[in-house]
Design a protein around this motif. Structure first.
Motif, mmCIF file in Angstrom:
data_model
loop_
_atom_site.group_PDB
_atom_site.id
_atom_site.type_symbol
_atom_site.label_atom_id
_atom_site.label_comp_id
_atom_site.label_asym_id
_atom_site.label_seq_id
_atom_site.Cartn_x
_atom_site.Cartn_y
_atom_site.Cartn_z
ATOM 1 N N ARG A 77 40.780 36.363 47.552
ATOM 2 C CA ARG A 77 39.932 35.236 47.956
ATOM 3 C C ARG A 77 38.585 35.282 47.255
ATOM 4 N NH1 ARG A 77 35.859 34.574 51.204
ATOM 5 N NH2 ARG A 77 35.957 36.767 51.889
ATOM 6 N N ARG A 78 38.030 36.487 47.146
ATOM 7 C CA ARG A 78 36.752 36.623 46.452
ATOM 8 C C ARG A 78 36.882 36.296 44.964
ATOM 9 N NH1 ARG A 78 32.854 39.373 49.417
ATOM 10 N NH2 ARG A 78 33.596 40.237 51.408
ATOM 11 N N GLU A 79 37.989 36.671 44.349
ATOM 12 C CA GLU A 79 38.203 36.355 42.929
ATOM 13 C C GLU A 79 38.349 34.854 42.707
ATOM 14 O OE1 GLU A 79 40.477 40.572 41.887
ATOM 15 O OE2 GLU A 79 41.584 38.657 41.951
ATOM 16 N N LEU A 80 39.030 34.170 43.625
ATOM 17 C CA LEU A 80 39.133 32.718 43.515
ATOM 18 C C LEU A 80 37.777 32.046 43.689
ATOM 19 C CD1 LEU A 80 42.431 32.020 45.505
ATOM 20 C CD2 LEU A 80 42.088 31.843 43.031
ATOM 21 N N ALA A 81 36.980 32.528 44.642
ATOM 22 C CA ALA A 81 35.647 31.961 44.837
ATOM 23 C C ALA A 81 34.765 32.195 43.619
ATOM 24 C CB ALA A 81 35.016 32.557 46.087
ATOM 25 N N ALA A 82 34.871 33.381 43.001
ATOM 26 C CA ALA A 82 34.094 33.648 41.788
ATOM 27 C C ALA A 82 34.544 32.766 40.629
ATOM 28 C CB ALA A 82 34.216 35.123 41.415
ATOM 29 N N THR A 95 34.351 33.795 33.502
ATOM 30 C CA THR A 95 34.400 35.209 33.868
ATOM 31 C C THR A 95 35.448 35.498 34.939
ATOM 32 O OG1 THR A 95 32.656 34.863 35.526
ATOM 33 C CG2 THR A 95 31.956 35.482 33.294
ATOM 34 N N ALA A 96 36.357 34.570 35.148
ATOM 35 C CA ALA A 96 37.373 34.757 36.187
ATOM 36 C C ALA A 96 38.390 35.803 35.759
ATOM 37 C CB ALA A 96 38.068 33.427 36.485
ATOM 38 N N GLU A 97 39.135 36.291 36.738
ATOM 39 C CA GLU A 97 40.169 37.272 36.460
ATOM 40 C C GLU A 97 41.301 36.637 35.646
ATOM 41 O OE1 GLU A 97 40.074 40.439 37.115
ATOM 42 O OE2 GLU A 97 38.143 40.360 38.163
ATOM 43 N N ARG A 98 42.083 37.488 34.995
ATOM 44 C CA ARG A 98 43.158 36.988 34.142
ATOM 45 C C ARG A 98 44.202 36.219 34.937
ATOM 46 N NH1 ARG A 98 44.558 41.814 29.775
ATOM 47 N NH2 ARG A 98 42.534 41.774 28.683
ATOM 48 N N TRP A 99 44.554 36.739 36.098
ATOM 49 C CA TRP A 99 45.603 36.069 36.873
ATOM 50 C C TRP A 99 45.130 34.704 37.362
ATOM 51 C CZ3 TRP A 99 45.371 34.408 41.904
ATOM 52 C CH2 TRP A 99 44.295 34.841 42.669
ATOM 53 N N VAL A 100 43.815 34.566 37.623
ATOM 54 C CA VAL A 100 43.292 33.264 38.047
ATOM 55 C C VAL A 100 43.369 32.260 36.894
ATOM 56 C CG1 VAL A 100 41.268 32.061 38.936
ATOM 57 C CG2 VAL A 100 41.806 34.357 39.741
ATOM 58 N N ARG A 101 42.955 32.689 35.703
ATOM 59 C CA ARG A 101 43.000 31.783 34.566
ATOM 60 C C ARG A 101 44.430 31.445 34.168
ATOM 61 N NH1 ARG A 101 39.099 34.624 30.292
ATOM 62 N NH2 ARG A 101 40.035 36.471 31.239
ATOM 63 N N ALA A 102 45.318 32.437 34.224
ATOM 64 C CA ALA A 102 46.716 32.156 33.884
ATOM 65 C C ALA A 102 47.329 31.172 34.867
ATOM 66 C CB ALA A 102 47.511 33.459 33.871
ATOM 67 N N THR A 103 47.041 31.338 36.143
ATOM 68 C CA THR A 103 47.561 30.401 37.143
ATOM 69 C C THR A 103 46.991 29.002 36.942
ATOM 70 O OG1 THR A 103 47.740 32.243 38.719
ATOM 71 C CG2 THR A 103 47.829 30.005 39.608
ATOM 72 N N ALA A 104 45.693 28.923 36.653
ATOM 73 C CA ALA A 104 45.070 27.611 36.443
ATOM 74 C C ALA A 104 45.643 26.917 35.214
ATOM 75 C CB ALA A 104 43.559 27.777 36.312
#
Length: 243
Positions: free
Chosen positions: A37-42, A49-58
Motif C-alpha cells: 500500500r505504501r509503494e502504491l501511494a508513493a 521513482t516507483a517500484e518495478r512491480w508498480v510500473r510493470a503493472t501500470a
C-alpha cells in the motif's frame, strides 16, 4: 447420533487460527500488504521513482486498455471506411442503364480500367484501389496539410481526369471532364485547405555595421648609442667654464 472427532476439531481450529494469524501479520503496520500500500501511494506521488512491480503493472494495464480501445475504435473506423468506399462501388460487369453525376465520373474510370489491368489484377480490384487511394490521400492531405500528401492528391486528381477523358465517348468527353473537374475542385477545397498561392513579401532587415579598425603600432625606441662613440671623451664646448 453424529459424533465429532476431537482430533479433527483441533486440526480445523489450528488451520483457521494459522490463517487468521497470517492475515493479521500481513495487514499489520509494516506487513506485506501495508508495504504494498505504501509503494502504491508513493507511485501516485512520483511515478518515476516507483517500484518495478508498480510500473510493470501500470504499463500492462495501460497497454491492455489501449489495445481494447484501439481495437474497438479500429473496428468502427474500418466499418465506416468500408461503407464509404462501397458507396460508389460498381460491379465488375456494369449494367447498361444508370444515371447520375457519380456515374459520370466512376463509369469512365471503370471502363478505362477494363482490359488495361495486368493479368494477376482484376478490374474490380484496380477500381477499388483507385477509390481507396483517393479517400486515404484526401483524408491525410486534409488532416496533415503536408506537401507530400497534397502532391499525392494532385497526382490522383490528374490521373482521374485522364481516365475520365479516355474512358468517355468522344462526343461527351468535354462534359464528363468538366463535371469531374468540378467535383475534384470541391473536394480539393478540403484536401488542400490552408494552401496559399500568393507570394509573401520578403523583408530583410539590414543593419549598417561600420567597422572600427584599430592598428596598434609599437612605440619607437631610441637607437642605442654605439659603444665606440660612448667611449670617447666629450669635448668641452666654447662656453664651458669648467677647468
Amino acid at each position: 447420533m453424529n459424533q465429532t472427532t476431537p482430533g479433527h476439531d483441533n486440526s480445523s481450529g489450528g488451520v483457521a487460527e494459522a490463517a487468521a494469524r497470517r492475515v493479521r501479520t500481513a495487514t499489520a503496520p509494516g506487513g506485506w500488504l501495508d508495504r504494498r500500500r505504501r509503494e502504491l501511494a508513493a507511485a501516485v506521488d512520483d511515478f518515476s521513482t516507483a517500484e518495478r512491480w508498480v510500473r510493470a503493472t501500470a504499463y500492462t494495464l495501460a497497454l491492455a486498455t489501449a489495445a481494447l480501445v484501439l481495437g474497438t475504435a479500429g473496428g468502427i473506423l474500418l466499418q465506416a471506411a468500408a461503407t464509404v468506399i462501397g458507396a460508389a462501388h460498381l460491379p465488375e460487369h456494369i449494367p447498361g442503364t444508370g444515371d447520375g453525376l457519380a456515374a459520370t465520373i466512376t463509369r469512365p474510370v471503370h471502363t478505362y480500367l477494363t482490359g488495361r489491368t495486368p493479368a494477376p489484377l482484376t478490374e474490380t480490384t484496380a477500381y477499388g484501389t483507385w477509390k481507396t487511394t483517393g479517400l486515404i490521400v484526401g483524408f491525410f492531405s486534409f488532416a496533415s496539410r503536408a506537401a507530400t500528401w497534397r502532391l499525392a492528391w494532385t497526382a490522383w486528381s490528374a490521373a482521374t481526369l485522364a481516365m475520365v477523358w479516355n474512358g468517355t465517348d468522344p462526343n461527351a468527353r468535354s462534359v464528363a471532364v468538366g463535371i469531374t473537374a468540378t467535383a475534384l475542385t470541391a473536394a480539393s477545397a478540403l484536401a488542400l485547405r490552408g494552401i496559399q498561392l500568393t507570394l509573401r513579401p520578403l523583408v530583410i532587415n539590414r543593419t549598417d555595421v561600420q567597422p572600427h579598425i584599430t592598428v596598434h603600432t609599437p612605440e619607437p625606441k631610441p637607437a642605442p648609442e654605439p659603444a665606440r662613440l660612448a667611449s670617447l671623451p666629450n669635448p668641452a664646448g666654447p662656453f664651458d667654464h669648467r677647468r
